[in-house]
Design an enzyme around this catalytic site. Structure first.
Site, PDB file in Angstrom:
ATOM      1  N   GLY A  45      26.371  15.711   3.798  1.00  0.00           N
ATOM      2  CA  GLY A  45      25.712  16.877   4.400  1.00  0.00           C
ATOM      3  C   GLY A  45      26.543  17.530   5.484  1.00  0.00           C
ATOM      4  N   CYS A  46      27.190  16.725   6.303  1.00  0.00           N
ATOM      5  CA  CYS A  46      27.986  17.267   7.401  1.00  0.00           C
ATOM      6  C   CYS A  46      29.247  17.955   6.894  1.00  0.00           C
ATOM      7  CB  CYS A  46      28.338  16.168   8.399  1.00  0.00           C
ATOM      8  SG  CYS A  46      26.870  15.482   9.207  1.00  0.00           S
ATOM      9  N   THR A  47      29.825  17.426   5.837  1.00  0.00           N
ATOM     10  CA  THR A  47      30.987  18.074   5.227  1.00  0.00           C
ATOM     11  C   THR A  47      30.570  19.400   4.611  1.00  0.00           C
ATOM     12  OG1 THR A  47      32.072  15.957   4.840  1.00  0.00           O
ATOM     13  CG2 THR A  47      32.823  17.829   3.513  1.00  0.00           C
TER      14      THR A  47
END
Length: 154
Positions: A45-47
């Site tokens: 998700g952060c990527t």
């Protein structure tokens, strides 16, 4: 979220991905700041979120904004993450999570949350968006607010 629209954004100084200190108030004096808190480098998700900000980066800069990401990862981790994904914006290391706490960027008070703030040139929070799953909403909503602020100042 404890920080609300209309509040003065807390100032801070944190190291960026190269280890250089970044003082937030020096950035918002020059541009609108899109400050996004994310849980961890190199997670799915952060990527996706970082790459969405990367892909929209030119739109943000054209509208007079600077994008800054913050997590509790190390400077070294941020450097590798930014390099691996060709991130053109600043990542800040909040190792002790003090800034995250100031901004109320947690879920259930303890889990690092995914929260985006738009801070105008006076240091006032003009937008806050919190969602762990609606990655695109962070980018789309922030860009809409940045463009609105640009149009208001013209």
């Amino acid at each position: 979220m404890s920080l609300q629209v209309g509040d003065k954004a807390p100032d801070f100084t944190l190291p960026d991905q190269s280890g250089a200190p970044v003082k937030l108030s020096e950035r918002w004096g020059e541009k609108v700041v899109v400050l996004y808190f994310y849980p961890k480098d190199n997670t799915r998700g952060c990527t996706a979120e970082a790459c969405s900000f990367r892909d929209g980066y030119e739109s943000f800069t054209d509208a007079g904004a600077e994008v800054i990401g913050i997590s509790s990862d190390t400077v070294d981790s941020h450097e590798k993450f930014a390099g691996r994904h060709e991130l053109p914006f600043t990542l800040l290391s909040d190792r002790d999570r003090a800034v995250r706490k100031q901004y109320g960027a947690t879920t259930l008070g303890v889990v690092p949350g995914r929260i985006t703030f738009v801070i105008d040139r006076t240091g006032t929070v003009r937008h806050a968006f919190s969602s762990m799953t609606n990655i695109g909403g962070h980018v789309d909503d922030a860009l809409a607010v940045v463009k609105r602020l640009r149009d208001e100042s013209e």
